[in-house]
Structures are given as structure tokens and as C-alpha cells.
Scaffold this motif. Structure first.
Motif, short mmCIF file in Angstrom:
data_model
loop_
_atom_site.label_atom_id
_atom_site.label_comp_id
_atom_site.label_asym_id
_atom_site.label_seq_id
_atom_site.Cartn_x
_atom_site.Cartn_y
_atom_site.Cartn_z
N GLN A 150 -1.50 -12.91 -7.91
CA GLN A 150 -1.87 -11.56 -7.47
C GLN A 150 -3.10 -11.58 -6.56
N ALA A 151 -3.95 -12.60 -6.69
CA ALA A 151 -5.15 -12.66 -5.85
C ALA A 151 -4.79 -12.74 -4.37
N ILE A 152 -3.63 -13.31 -4.06
CA ILE A 152 -3.21 -13.40 -2.66
C ILE A 152 -3.02 -12.00 -2.08
N LYS A 153 -2.50 -11.09 -2.90
CA LYS A 153 -2.29 -9.72 -2.43
C LYS A 153 -3.61 -9.04 -2.07
N ILE A 154 -4.64 -9.34 -2.84
CA ILE A 154 -5.96 -8.77 -2.54
C ILE A 154 -6.45 -9.29 -1.20
N ASP A 155 -6.25 -10.59 -0.95
CA ASP A 155 -6.63 -11.17 0.33
C ASP A 155 -5.80 -10.59 1.48
N ILE A 156 -4.52 -10.36 1.23
CA ILE A 156 -3.66 -9.75 2.25
C ILE A 156 -4.17 -8.37 2.62
N ALA A 157 -4.57 -7.60 1.60
CA ALA A 157 -5.11 -6.26 1.86
C ALA A 157 -6.36 -6.34 2.74
N ARG A 158 -7.21 -7.33 2.49
CA ARG A 158 -8.42 -7.50 3.31
C ARG A 158 -8.04 -7.83 4.76
N ALA A 159 -7.07 -8.72 4.93
CA ALA A 159 -6.65 -9.08 6.28
C ALA A 159 -6.06 -7.87 7.01
N LEU A 160 -5.26 -7.10 6.30
CA LEU A 160 -4.68 -5.89 6.90
C LEU A 160 -5.78 -4.90 7.30
N MET A 161 -6.81 -4.79 6.47
CA MET A 161 -7.93 -3.91 6.82
C MET A 161 -8.62 -4.39 8.09
N ALA A 162 -8.79 -5.70 8.20
CA ALA A 162 -9.43 -6.25 9.40
C ALA A 162 -8.61 -5.97 10.65
N LEU A 163 -7.30 -5.81 10.47
CA LEU A 163 -6.41 -5.52 11.59
C LEU A 163 -6.24 -4.03 11.82
N GLY A 164 -6.93 -3.21 11.03
CA GLY A 164 -6.83 -1.76 11.18
C GLY A 164 -5.56 -1.17 10.61
N ARG A 165 -4.93 -1.88 9.69
CA ARG A 165 -3.65 -1.41 9.10
C ARG A 165 -3.89 -0.94 7.66
N ALA A 166 -4.67 0.13 7.56
CA ALA A 166 -5.12 0.61 6.25
C ALA A 166 -3.97 1.09 5.37
N ASP A 167 -2.97 1.73 5.96
CA ASP A 167 -1.84 2.22 5.16
C ASP A 167 -1.10 1.05 4.49
N GLU A 168 -0.91 -0.02 5.22
CA GLU A 168 -0.25 -1.20 4.67
C GLU A 168 -1.11 -1.86 3.60
N ALA A 169 -2.43 -1.86 3.82
CA ALA A 169 -3.34 -2.41 2.82
C ALA A 169 -3.26 -1.60 1.53
N ASP A 170 -3.17 -0.29 1.68
CA ASP A 170 -3.05 0.60 0.52
C ASP A 170 -1.77 0.31 -0.25
N GLU A 171 -0.67 0.16 0.46
CA GLU A 171 0.61 -0.12 -0.20
C GLU A 171 0.57 -1.48 -0.90
N THR A 172 -0.09 -2.44 -0.30
CA THR A 172 -0.21 -3.77 -0.92
C THR A 172 -1.00 -3.69 -2.22
N LEU A 173 -2.11 -2.97 -2.22
CA LEU A 173 -2.93 -2.85 -3.42
C LEU A 173 -2.18 -2.12 -4.53
N LYS A 174 -1.31 -1.21 -4.17
CA LYS A 174 -0.54 -0.46 -5.18
C LYS A 174 0.43 -1.36 -5.94
N THR A 175 0.74 -2.53 -5.39
CA THR A 175 1.67 -3.44 -6.09
C THR A 175 0.96 -4.32 -7.11
N LEU A 176 -0.37 -4.23 -7.21
CA LEU A 176 -1.11 -5.04 -8.17
C LEU A 176 -0.87 -4.53 -9.60
N PRO A 177 -0.91 -5.40 -10.59
CA PRO A 177 -0.80 -4.95 -11.98
C PRO A 177 -1.93 -3.98 -12.33
#
Length: 286
Positions: A150-177
Motif C-alpha cells: 500500500q505504501a506504493i500507492k501513497i508514493d503514486i499520489a505524491r507523484a500525481l500531485m507533483a504532476l498537477g493531477r490532484a483528482d487522480e491523487a485523490d482517487e488513489t488515496l481512496k483505495t488505501l485501507p
């Protein structure tokens, strides 16, 4: 000497070597026990079984709390058994009392080295160097190979934020336990995502800044405050959110109040601005 290949009796004399230094190489599970403690006697075989089953992926360190009172005091042991998991020289997780094997396995799995760790480290270096696209690609490949990490998903959300893709980062974080949403690291990232989703940018930001200067347009206050958060101008952001709360309390489902709370989460309770603006916020509430 160990009483099994991965189980050590630990005293003050060898604690630093076995636990603190050892935990820099692999997790060390420290069992604080006592001879008179019946639950300790019930738990010990479970821990020993796991140490054998994991074959050296973690070390089990047994500390007799009666004989090693200085160590028990050092780590605030108040009840037995208490089990702490050390990583990189410090305790990172713990439980008290007798727990089922499945619960202990779940705790261990959160901290054990994984095949995807090297890919994560590479991606983190890419992100730190400004290569968010490369980091995202590395992380997505790592997740494909290690879907339970699951830690990879947190890193993915950070990368998406750096790319300005906040909506996708939000959806990624919602998949965390659910339990991970209680982690401070995740809560801060979630707060940052929510600001990014409403922040004004470019020419639109300049236009809304002019509206903020001219008056108390609630949308302008909200979106400029979010932009200030992203640029780390926290005092200006908190001032605007407080103004929004004061002038337009009900706007966008109390966006001013909720924005202040999110900013406090992002900055941490000990930040001096949080202490100052929490007092100001409370004075408006009551």
C-alpha cells in the motif's frame, strides 16, 4: 547467544547492538516479558513460531523486564507483555497483551522488506530530482509486481500531485485501507490534495487575487488561500481562510472552517501558526 537462529535474549549490554543497530538491517520485534506473567508465557511460543517461519526476515529480541528494569523504563513499559517493533533504530509499531498470530503477522508485514522496495527508492529519487513522470512510471511498475504494498500507492499520489493531477491523487488515496487513513503522513497528503483541487492558478489566480484585495468574494478567498497553501505561504493562507470563515461561514459547506482544520493537519499540531490560528478559529466558533 541466541536460543534459536533469529531469537535473542537481550540485556542492557547488547541492546544497542541487537536492537538499535540490528533494526537498521531488518525489523526487530522486542518482547518485554516477565517470568511471573502468564500472558507472556502464552505469547512467547507464537512469537517464536513466527521468527522461525519468517526465516530471518526479522529478529525476535526477548527482554526480561524484571531483570532489565532500565530498558523497560526507557521505553515506558507499563503492562506485560508489551511488544515493540524497531526499524532504523527506533520503535515504529507496538501491541500489548496476547494477540492472535494473524494480527502479529499483519503488523510484521507492514514493516518487512519487500521486493518492490528498491523500485520505490528509485522512484523517490526520481521525484526528488524533479522527474515526476519517471517516478510515476517506476511506481506503477512496482505496484504491478507488488499489488499488496500500500505504501506504493501513497508514493503514486505524491507523484500525481507533483504532476498537477490532484483528482487522480485523490482517487488513489481512496483505495488505501481504512487504517492507513489514520496515519499522519496520509492525512497530511489528503489535506494537500484537497487544497490542490480548488487552488487557482495562472491568470485566474491573478484575477482572484485582485478580487481578494477589493473585497470579500468567498470563492476568491477560498481558491487564493488554497494557492497560498501550495506555494507554502502558510500565514497568508490561514489569514484568508479565517477571513472566509468570519465573513462567509456557510460558504461551500463551511469551506473556511474545514480549510483551517485541513491546514492544521498539514502543518502539524506543534507549528506556531497552528497554535495562533487555532485560537483565532475557536474565538469565532464561540
Amino acid at each position: 547467544m541466541p536460543d534459536a537462529p533469529y531469537i535473542f535474549d537481550v540485556t542492557q549490554a547488547n541492546f544497542d547492538q541487537v536492537v538499535l543497530e540490528g533494526s537498521r538491517e531488518r525489523p526487530v520485534l522486542v518482547d518485554f516479558w516477565a517470568a511471573w506473567c502468564q500472558p507472556c508465557q502464552m505469547l512467547m511460543p507464537v512469537l517464536a513460531k513466527l521468527a522461525a517461519a519468517y526465516g530471518g526476515r526479522f529478529i525476535l529480541a526477548k527482554i526480561n523486564s524484571d531483570e532489565q528494569q532500565a530498558l523497560a523504563s526507557r521505553y515506558g513499559i507499563r503492562s506485560l507483555p508489551t511488544v515493540m517493533l524497531f526499524r532504523h533504530g527506533k520503535p515504529v509499531d507496538q501491541f500489548m497483551g496476547v494477540q492472535p498470530e494473524s494480527t502479529i503477522r499483519a503488523l510484521l508485514e507492514k514493516h518487512l522488506p519487500r521486493p518492490s522496495d528498491k523500485q520505490r527508492a528509485t522512484a523517490q529519487a526520481q521525484l526528488a530530482a524533479g522527474d515526476a513522470e519517471g517516478a510515476l512510471a517506476s511506481l506503477q511498475a512496482a505496484l504491478a509486481e507488488d499489488a499488496d504494498n500500500q505504501a506504493i500507492k501513497i508514493d503514486i499520489a505524491r507523484a500525481l500531485m507533483a504532476l498537477g493531477r490532484a483528482d487522480e491523487a485523490d482517487e488513489t488515496l481512496k483505495t488505501l485501507p481504512m487504517d492507513l487513513h489514520q496515519e499522519e503522513e496520509v492525512q497530511r497528503l489528503e489535506a494537500l490534495v484537497q487544497f490542490a483541487r480548488v487552488a487557482a492558478r495562472g491568470e485566474e489566480l491573478q484575477k482572484l487575487e485582485a478580487q481578494v484585495e477589493a473585497g470579500d468574494n468567498p470563492e476568491a478567498l477560498h481558491r487564493v488561500a488554497a494557492a497560498r497553501i501550495l506555494s507554502e505561504d502558510y500565514e497568508a493562507a490561514l489569514s484568508l481562510l479565517l477571513r472566509l470563515m468570519q465573513k462567509h461561514r456557510k460558504y461551500a459547506d463551511e469551506a473556511g472552517h474545514k480549510g483551517l482544520l485541513a491546514a492544521f493537519e498539514l502543518l502539524g499540531a506543534q507549528h506556531p501558526l497552528v497554535k495562533e490560528y487555532r485560537r483565532k478559529m475557536v474565538s469565532l466558533l464561540y
